[in-house]
Design an enzyme around this catalytic site. Structure first.
Site, PDB file in Angstrom:
ATOM      1  N   SER A  42       0.588   7.371   0.306  1.00  0.00           N
ATOM      2  CA  SER A  42       0.722   6.102   1.020  1.00  0.00           C
ATOM      3  C   SER A  42      -0.599   5.590   1.570  1.00  0.00           C
ATOM      4  O   SER A  42      -0.649   4.501   2.115  1.00  0.00           O
ATOM      5  CB  SER A  42       1.719   6.275   2.161  1.00  0.00           C
ATOM      6  OG  SER A  42       1.202   7.133   3.149  1.00  0.00           O
ATOM      7  N   THR A  49       1.944   4.520   5.425  1.00  0.00           N
ATOM      8  CA  THR A  49       0.767   4.100   6.166  1.00  0.00           C
ATOM      9  C   THR A  49       0.571   5.146   7.221  1.00  0.00           C
ATOM     10  O   THR A  49       1.519   5.832   7.586  1.00  0.00           O
ATOM     11  CB  THR A  49       1.072   2.758   6.870  1.00  0.00           C
ATOM     12  OG1 THR A  49       1.310   1.753   5.891  1.00  0.00           O
ATOM     13  CG2 THR A  49      -0.036   2.297   7.777  1.00  0.00           C
ATOM     14  N   THR A  75      -3.788   2.146   5.085  1.00  0.00           N
ATOM     15  CA  THR A  75      -2.677   2.183   4.123  1.00  0.00           C
ATOM     16  C   THR A  75      -3.121   1.791   2.716  1.00  0.00           C
ATOM     17  O   THR A  75      -4.139   1.104   2.549  1.00  0.00           O
ATOM     18  CB  THR A  75      -1.582   1.187   4.564  1.00  0.00           C
ATOM     19  OG1 THR A  75      -0.428   1.343   3.739  1.00  0.00           O
ATOM     20  CG2 THR A  75      -2.049  -0.248   4.477  1.00  0.00           C
ATOM     21  N   ARG A 102      -2.155  -8.676  -2.746  1.00  0.00           N
ATOM     22  CA  ARG A 102      -1.238  -8.727  -1.602  1.00  0.00           C
ATOM     23  C   ARG A 102      -1.853  -7.979  -0.416  1.00  0.00           C
ATOM     24  O   ARG A 102      -2.347  -6.873  -0.541  1.00  0.00           O
ATOM     25  CB  ARG A 102       0.098  -8.099  -1.984  1.00  0.00           C
ATOM     26  CG  ARG A 102       1.140  -8.050  -0.858  1.00  0.00           C
ATOM     27  CD  ARG A 102       1.151  -6.716  -0.140  1.00  0.00           C
ATOM     28  NE  ARG A 102       2.272  -6.568   0.786  1.00  0.00           N
ATOM     29  CZ  ARG A 102       2.379  -5.571   1.647  1.00  0.00           C
ATOM     30  NH1 ARG A 102       1.450  -4.641   1.710  1.00  0.00           N
ATOM     31  NH2 ARG A 102       3.411  -5.501   2.453  1.00  0.00           N
ATOM     32  N   VAL A 103      -1.826  -8.617   0.742  1.00  0.00           N
ATOM     33  CA  VAL A 103      -2.310  -7.976   1.965  1.00  0.00           C
ATOM     34  C   VAL A 103      -1.125  -7.837   2.910  1.00  0.00           C
ATOM     35  O   VAL A 103      -0.379  -8.794   3.121  1.00  0.00           O
ATOM     36  CB  VAL A 103      -3.434  -8.817   2.613  1.00  0.00           C
ATOM     37  CG1 VAL A 103      -3.822  -8.239   3.964  1.00  0.00           C
ATOM     38  CG2 VAL A 103      -4.650  -8.872   1.688  1.00  0.00           C
ATOM     39  N   GLY A 104      -0.950  -6.655   3.466  1.00  0.00           N
ATOM     40  CA  GLY A 104       0.155  -6.426   4.391  1.00  0.00           C
ATOM     41  C   GLY A 104      -0.273  -6.629   5.829  1.00  0.00           C
ATOM     42  O   GLY A 104      -1.253  -7.323   6.130  1.00  0.00           O
ATOM     43  N   THR A 141       4.392   0.851  10.857  1.00  0.00           N
ATOM     44  CA  THR A 141       4.453   1.178   9.439  1.00  0.00           C
ATOM     45  C   THR A 141       5.754   0.578   8.909  1.00  0.00           C
ATOM     46  O   THR A 141       6.715   0.410   9.656  1.00  0.00           O
ATOM     47  CB  THR A 141       4.447   2.698   9.196  1.00  0.00           C
ATOM     48  OG1 THR A 141       5.561   3.285   9.862  1.00  0.00           O
ATOM     49  CG2 THR A 141       3.172   3.351   9.708  1.00  0.00           C
ATOM     50  N   GLY A 142       5.765   0.311   7.624  1.00  0.00           N
ATOM     51  CA  GLY A 142       6.958  -0.281   7.031  1.00  0.00           C
ATOM     52  C   GLY A 142       6.646  -1.643   6.469  1.00  0.00           C
ATOM     53  O   GLY A 142       5.473  -1.966   6.214  1.00  0.00           O
ATOM     54  N   GLY A 148       5.334  -4.778   5.790  1.00  0.00           N
ATOM     55  CA  GLY A 148       4.298  -5.555   6.460  1.00  0.00           C
ATOM     56  C   GLY A 148       4.651  -7.020   6.623  1.00  0.00           C
ATOM     57  O   GLY A 148       4.310  -7.642   7.637  1.00  0.00           O
TER      58      GLY A 148
HETATM   59  N1  ASP Z   1       2.882  -1.778   6.483  1.00  0.00           N
HETATM   60  C1  ASP Z   1       2.290  -1.491   5.202  1.00  0.00           C
HETATM   61  C2  ASP Z   1       2.204  -2.739   4.402  1.00  0.00           C
HETATM   62  O1  ASP Z   1       3.125  -3.526   4.440  1.00  0.00           O
HETATM   63  C3  ASP Z   1       2.995  -0.502   4.393  1.00  0.00           C
HETATM   64  C4  ASP Z   1       3.572   0.655   5.098  1.00  0.00           C
HETATM   65  O2  ASP Z   1       3.480   0.803   6.277  1.00  0.00           O
HETATM   66  O3  ASP Z   1       4.157   1.483   4.441  1.00  0.00           O
HETATM   67  O4  ASP Z   1       1.257  -2.881   3.679  1.00  0.00           O
END
Ligand code: ASP
Length: 359
Positions: free
Chosen positions: A88, A208, A226, A236-238, A259-260, A262
């Site tokens: 990740s 992340t 991440t 793509r930018v999170g 995290t998760g 974005g």
């Molecule tokens: N938050 C990150 C993103 O969306 C990914 C992640 O946390 O797993 O890029």
């Protein structure tokens, strides 16, 4: 209410609470149902996402040696960035849909209220170190893509292939069945199909590391790093490199990260919002839970299940200036979501509080 007033009010309330708790028993839980612990003001503590046990241990050790909390947190997450088995983050991170690893990271230093970020950075395994240099050695906050790579190389970072055999195999497997699941959407005028209501947790991998650190002087810092959403569209930018979304630190109040998914944070400025809610007196867990509710309220139907619950994962982490900390997660699946904590009592995994439980 002016911000100054609310901060002063919060700090004296927090110190009062901490002092009260200390009189009872140092380290006692602030509220019976709150996993946060309130300590005497400014005993060092480091928290991170669940993949950060080694990171918090390292960062806590370094803080004990007098290292700045931001440098300590970065050194902690570097362990995960360098780990080929963590798909990740950094080296071995899952690539975009073209099979190219693109990394995002941000750092924020509480005492100076400065931050630095990189996004869509290729070929450099430690984007958090590059983000730190953006903060220290440029007049900018965020560098992306080719410019970020050139900047890293100017500072002596070596280019390398970040795709490991394992992450390439995972990408190949996805690519071979990608007509089922990808990030392209049909025009809104077309009826919603099963395809566009896919279960994001099953289709894509988020991952992340977010790490938040407090030293004994009461200074806070944070870092989020991440490889982003797996198999994302190129470019793509999170949320991770976006200050206020994937990370935010206010040295007078606290720090938060996530995290998760974005996109959910970008649409809700989650980390900034959590810090501001702590500034108004909420505990870290309360602030994280409230922010999850806001995210749910703003989630489009395509990403909700039949019970109205988001089909994506999202977890928040918060560390208040007095050392109280907590985490909340959208949904606990079969596996309980945990976060990592290092403090005077050692290193431990603690449960994140779920907004929705079970399946
Ligand atoms: N938050 C990150 C993103 O969306 C990914 C992640 O946390 O797993 O890029």
């Amino acid at each position: 209410m002016s911000q100054d007033w609310s901060r002063r009010h919060f700090i004296s309330a927090a110190i009062g609470t901490a002092a009260g708790a200390a009189m009872l028993r140092p380290g006692i839980a602030a509220e019976p149902d709150d996993p946060s612990t309130v300590r005497t003001p400014h005993s060092a503590v480091v928290i991170a996402s669940g993949n950060g046990l080694a990171a918090v241990r390292r960062a806590y050790e370094l803080i004990g040696q007098g290292v700045d909390p931001l440098d300590a947190a970065i050194a902690g997450v570097n362990i995960v960035e360098d780990d080929p088995n963590d798909n990740s983050v950094g080296y071995g991170g899952l690539p975009n849909e073209d099979g190219v690893v693109e990394l995002d990271a941000s750092v924020m230093h509480g005492p100076t209220h400065k931050a630095g970020s990189v996004a869509s950075l290729q070929k450099i395994r430690n984007p958090s170190k590059v983000a730190r240099l953006v903060m220290l050695r440029t007049d900018h906050e965020l560098l992306v893509g080719e410019g970020a790579l050139r900047f890293a190389k100017a500072h002596g970072f070596a280019e390398e292939n970040l795709l490991t055999d394992k992450s390439r195999q995972l990408w190949l497997d996805w690519r071979e069945r990608r007509s089922e699941v990808d990030a392209w959407l049909p025009p809104a005028s077309q009826p919603t199909t099963q395809h566009s209501r896919l279960d994001w947790r099953a289709a894509f991998t988020y991952g992340t590391i977010n790490c938040l650190a407090l030293n004994e002087r009461g200074d806070l810092s944070g870092v989020t790093t991440t490889s982003g959403l797996s198999f994302k569209l190129a470019g793509r930018v999170g949320d991770s490199p976006i200050i206020g979304a994937g990370l935010y630190v206010d040295n007078e109040i606290g720090a938060a990260g996530s995290t998760g998914r974005g996109e959910a944070n970008l649409l809700n400025c989650s980390s900034f919002s959590i810090v501001e809610m702590m500034g108004r007196g909420m505990t870290p867990v309360e602030a994280c839970m409230e922010q999850l509710r806001r995210v749910v309220k703003h989630t489009e139907r395509r990403l909700l299940d039949s019970a109205g619950r988001p089909t994506f994962g999202l977890t928040f982490y918060a560390l208040r200036k007095d050392g109280a900390h907590g985490s909340a997660t959208m949904t606990d699946g079969e596996k309980q979501v945990m976060y990592a904590v290092a403090d005077g009592a050692g290193t431990a995994a603690r449960p994140s509080r779920p907004l929705y439980s079970g399946k």
